[in-house]
Design a protein around this motif. Structure first.
Motif, short mmCIF file in Angstrom:
data_model
loop_
_atom_site.label_atom_id
_atom_site.label_comp_id
_atom_site.label_asym_id
_atom_site.label_seq_id
_atom_site.Cartn_x
_atom_site.Cartn_y
_atom_site.Cartn_z
N LYS B 93 0.82 -1.21 0.00
CA LYS B 93 0.00 0.00 0.00
C LYS B 93 0.85 1.26 0.00
O LYS B 93 0.40 2.33 -0.40
N VAL B 94 2.06 1.14 0.54
CA VAL B 94 2.92 2.32 0.67
C VAL B 94 4.25 2.03 -0.01
O VAL B 94 4.83 0.96 0.17
N SER B 95 4.75 3.00 -0.79
CA SER B 95 6.09 2.88 -1.36
C SER B 95 6.89 4.11 -0.98
O SER B 95 6.33 5.15 -0.70
N MET B 96 8.18 3.94 -1.00
CA MET B 96 9.03 5.06 -0.58
C MET B 96 10.12 5.30 -1.62
O MET B 96 10.68 4.37 -2.18
N ILE B 97 10.40 6.59 -1.86
CA ILE B 97 11.54 6.97 -2.71
C ILE B 97 12.53 7.70 -1.82
O ILE B 97 12.13 8.58 -1.05
N PHE B 98 13.79 7.36 -1.94
CA PHE B 98 14.78 7.95 -1.05
C PHE B 98 15.58 9.04 -1.75
O PHE B 98 15.48 9.22 -2.95
N LYS B 176 -1.04 3.06 -2.69
CA LYS B 176 -2.01 4.13 -2.49
C LYS B 176 -1.32 5.36 -1.93
O LYS B 176 -1.83 6.47 -2.01
N LEU B 177 -0.19 5.10 -1.30
CA LEU B 177 0.52 6.19 -0.64
C LEU B 177 1.98 6.14 -1.03
O LEU B 177 2.61 5.08 -0.97
N LEU B 178 2.51 7.27 -1.46
CA LEU B 178 3.92 7.34 -1.83
C LEU B 178 4.64 8.26 -0.84
O LEU B 178 4.21 9.39 -0.60
N LEU B 179 5.72 7.76 -0.25
CA LEU B 179 6.53 8.60 0.64
C LEU B 179 7.78 8.99 -0.12
O LEU B 179 8.57 8.14 -0.50
N ALA B 180 7.95 10.28 -0.37
CA ALA B 180 9.10 10.73 -1.12
C ALA B 180 9.99 11.52 -0.17
O ALA B 180 9.65 12.61 0.25
N ASP B 181 11.12 10.93 0.21
CA ASP B 181 12.01 11.55 1.20
C ASP B 181 13.15 12.26 0.48
O ASP B 181 14.09 11.63 0.04
N GLU B 182 13.05 13.56 0.35
CA GLU B 182 14.06 14.37 -0.34
C GLU B 182 14.41 13.80 -1.72
O GLU B 182 15.58 13.62 -2.04
N PRO B 183 13.40 13.50 -2.56
CA PRO B 183 13.71 12.79 -3.80
C PRO B 183 14.48 13.62 -4.81
O PRO B 183 15.04 13.09 -5.75
N THR B 184 14.51 14.93 -4.65
CA THR B 184 15.20 15.74 -5.67
C THR B 184 16.43 16.45 -5.12
O THR B 184 17.10 17.17 -5.85
N THR B 185 16.76 16.22 -3.86
CA THR B 185 17.85 16.97 -3.23
C THR B 185 19.20 16.70 -3.87
O THR B 185 20.02 17.59 -4.00
N ALA B 186 19.41 15.45 -4.29
CA ALA B 186 20.74 15.12 -4.83
C ALA B 186 20.84 15.43 -6.32
O ALA B 186 21.86 15.17 -6.93
N GLY B 209 -1.95 9.33 -2.75
CA GLY B 209 -1.57 10.36 -1.80
C GLY B 209 -0.05 10.37 -1.70
O GLY B 209 0.58 9.32 -1.79
N VAL B 210 0.53 11.54 -1.54
CA VAL B 210 1.99 11.61 -1.47
C VAL B 210 2.42 12.43 -0.26
O VAL B 210 1.84 13.49 0.02
N ILE B 211 3.38 11.91 0.47
CA ILE B 211 4.05 12.75 1.47
C ILE B 211 5.41 13.12 0.89
O ILE B 211 6.21 12.25 0.54
N PHE B 212 5.64 14.41 0.72
CA PHE B 212 6.84 14.89 0.06
C PHE B 212 7.71 15.60 1.09
O PHE B 212 7.35 16.67 1.58
N ILE B 213 8.82 14.98 1.42
CA ILE B 213 9.69 15.56 2.44
C ILE B 213 10.82 16.31 1.78
O ILE B 213 11.47 15.79 0.88
N THR B 214 11.05 17.55 2.19
CA THR B 214 12.16 18.30 1.62
C THR B 214 12.52 19.44 2.56
O THR B 214 11.75 19.81 3.43
N HIS B 215 13.72 19.98 2.39
CA HIS B 215 14.05 21.17 3.16
C HIS B 215 13.94 22.41 2.27
O HIS B 215 14.20 23.51 2.70
N ASP B 216 13.55 22.17 1.00
CA ASP B 216 13.55 23.26 0.03
C ASP B 216 12.14 23.83 -0.12
O ASP B 216 11.25 23.19 -0.67
#
Lengths: 330, 326
Positions: B93-98, B176-186, B209-216
């Motif tokens: 149900k949940v996938s993650m991008i690092f 159903k849910l994508l967790l994107a942890d700083e996917p564009t930082t690098a 649904g997406v949780i998009f984590i970033t410092h930008d």
């Protein structure tokens, strides 16, 4: 007094590359025919994507990469250092004048040395000071300028946050009283609020100590804020160079335009679409002939597409230099 | 309609040699289908720990509080213990991008084999079907020559392409849910722009649904519908992206915006947030931001004020302590 502190003339740097011991040796041209003059007291910005040769150019100016052709001349008040013919004795002298601040303050500081020893090491290695008292005084002096407390000097790097560590790296680079600093992605690893603090510190130290910076960064908004002149690199070439306000308000090269449009705006309503460049930066091992940007140019002329056009900067308005090929394409 | 994801009163603590560290303190968040929730904050603010809690990927010394809930599709995933249950969330149900796509692929296994392997774990497919879906996915994320790339190793791909492959792999199980942890930082800015557009298209197409984590904050402004600003393990402000970025009420959110170099306004000075983020071992009592607050009230400075979000306008929640500090 001389106007420029560094002149780079037709500089190329290439590396030998051999895939395995049976295959033919190839040359990778990391930096190609670069001409820049860095004015004394300026904050010279160098931007470009990974693999564009920014770091190689910075290192070549510091004498840390072999120069394949062309030359780099560092103008000190009373003498010039020619990096192509420099002797190892002169190099020792040159090291005092030109220093480097690294990207990652976690990797740049030895975990086994106290902050005092880290900052003092260049003085001892270069035999600048003669007594421990003198060393300590210079360490304390530069530490205060970089806003480090005296009590910090007795501690080890692990006790410090990223921003404080970067201030330690800066103090270490500045302790020998250099005139020219290469700051290679020096704020890239920091959080925004700390980044702002370090940028302000670099600016302030520039005034206090009459420094000249070559500031290497991939972040255009940072460069726009601190630099007075900016050169944009692509695949080993400078494709555009101008005073920063001119460059950011009136970019002429399609690559610069694409870079600027790619910066995500903080305004959620401003969803202006980034100019998407097709494909990716080609390999430096096998660069396009003619204009290196032609494989990604949104609007190449016929001659450009065929690779018939030589690269070279021309001045389109005072101090604004653009690659001659792309003036016609864009 | 119930929410796709609901996090209620989550506390996360780590047992370390130096003592028990609070990484997350009383975080509650919700996310609906087809929406993007951005989480911003500096390093150490607990962004990644929040995401990892959803997939139960935190290390063994992690302690969750008993009354915390992370509800996906009506089930509290914090109560899952068996491998089979966990498999339903991890990659199902949940996938993650690092952040670092190079570190996310096994270096000695072909991209394609890795995609097929995880797909066959989650879906009743045979190898050929899995291969077809994977290649189709690689095509969808804009990788040219997908069949050739399928048989290559991670080191043969450029950074942007690796991140695309990572996204293709994360999406192939139709989470159903994508967790994107700083996917564009690098990534470089031009590639970052490509990846952001890709993620936006995919959200529309798959209605995830997406949780998009970033410092930008710039990236947040471009992708998110809602934003939660985290500081030292607490959400200090949250609401619709437009409202938060244009009308920030918390001094920390304002501080972040003032510290950001703005290319459209080169004369604005860069104002750092004073002080340093405290060590998690010395977490301030009361309002966590009080040690850096530019203008704390007396009660706040003394640490007498409990933290908690209140709604100041429709959907805009701010920590109650800092409304008075301003």
């Amino acid at each position: 007094m001389k106007e420029n502190i560094v002149s780079v003339n037709n500089l190329s740097v290439s590396f030998d590359y051999q895939e395995n011991f049976l295959s033919k040796k190839q040359k990778i041209r990391a930096v190609n025919n670069i001409n820049i003059k860095i004015k004394k007291g300026s904050f010279f910005g160098l931007v470009g994507e990974s693999g564009s040769g920014k770091t190689t150019l910075g290192r070549a100016i510091l004498g840390a990469n072999k120069i394949s052709s062309g030359n780099v001349i560092f103008h000190d008040d009373d003498r010039d250092f020619d990096l192509t013919t420099i002797t190892s004795k002169e190099m020792k002298e040159y090291r005092k004048k030109a220093q480097l601040i690294f990207q990652d303050p976690y990797a740049a500081l030895s975990p086994r040395m106290t902050v005092r020893d880290i900052i003092a090491e260049p003085l001892e290695v270069m035999k600048i000071t003669t007594s421990r008292e003198e060393t300590d005084e210079r360490v304390r002096d530069i530490a205060a300028k970089c806003r480090l407390n005296l009590e910090h000097l007795r501690r080890f790097p692990h006790a410090f946050s990223g921003g404080q560590r970067q201030r330690i790296s800066i103090a270490r680079a500045l302790v020998s009283n250099p005139k020219f600093i290469v700051a290679d992605e020096s704020v890239a690893a920091l959080d925004v609020s700390i980044q702002a603090d370090i940028l302000n510190l670099l600016k302030q130290l520039q005034q206090e100590l009459n420094l000249t910076y070559l500031f290497i960064s991939h972040d255009l908004s940072v460069v726009a804020h601190v630099c007075d002149i900016v050169a944009v690199m692509y695949l080993g070439h400078i494709v555009e160079m101008a005073p920063s306000r001119e460059l950011f308000s009136n970019p002429r090269h399609s690559y610069t335009k694409a870079l600027l449009s790619s910066i995500p705006s903080v305004d959620p309503e401003n969803k202006s679409k980034a100019i998407e460049l097709q494909g990716e930066i080609p390999s430096a091992m096998n660069p396009p002939t003619g204009c290196v940007f032609r494989t990604r140019c949104p609007n190449p002329t016929h001659d450009c597409k065929e690779g018939n056009i030589e690269m070279g900067l021309i001045e389109v308005s005072p101090n604004h230099w653009v690659d001659q090929c792309c003036v016609n394409c864009a | 309609m119930s929410h796709l994801l609901e996090i209620n009163k989550l506390d996360v603590k780590f047992d370390t040699d130096e003592g028990r560290i609070t990484a997350i303190d009383n975080v509650s968040l919700t996310l609906d289908q087809g929406k993007v929730l951005g989480i911003v904050g500096e390093s150490g603010s607990g962004k990644s720990v929040t995401a990892k809690s959803i997939m139960q990927l935190n290390p063994g010394n992690t302690i969750y509080n008993d009354n915390a809930e992370i509800i996906i599709d009506g089930e509290n995933v914090l109560k899952f213990t068996s491998k089979n249950d966990l498999k339903k969330i991890r990659g199902g149900k949940v996938s993650m991008i690092f952040q670092e796509p190079m570190a996310s692929f096994a270096p000695a296994i072909k991209i394609g084999s890795q995609m097929v392997e995880q797909l066959m774990i989650h879906k009743p497919l045979d190898k050929n079907e899995a291969k077809n879906i994977s290649i189709d996915m690689l095509n969808r994320v804009g990788i040219a020559d997908a069949e050739k790339r399928f048989n290559q190793y991670a080191f043969e791909l450029s950074g942007g392409m690796r991140q695309r492959a990572m996204i293709a792999m994360a999406l192939s199980t139709m989470p159903k849910l994508l967790l994107a942890d700083e996917p564009t930082t690098a990534l470089d800015v031009t590639i970052q722009a490509q990846v952001i557009n890709l993620i936006k298209d995919i959200i529309k197409e798959f209605n995830m649904g997406v949780i998009f984590i970033t410092h930008d904050l710039g990236v947040i402004a471009q992708v998110a519908d809602d934003v939660a600003v985290m500081y030292l393990g607490s959400v200090v402000e949250r609401g619709p992206v437009n409202e938060i970025l244009k009308n920030p009420k918390h001094p920390y959110t304002r501080g972040l915006l003032n510290a950001l170099p703005d290319i459209n306004n080169l004369d604005a000075p860069l104002t750092p947030i004073p002080g340093n983020i405290p060590s998690p071992l010395e977490r301030p009592t009361g309002c966590v931001f009080r040690t850096r607050c530019p203008n704390p009230t007396h009660d706040c400075r003394e640490g007498n004020i409990e933290m908690g979000l209140i709604e100041i306008s429709s959907g805009h929640w701010v920590d109650k302590c800092c409304i008075n500090c301003g």
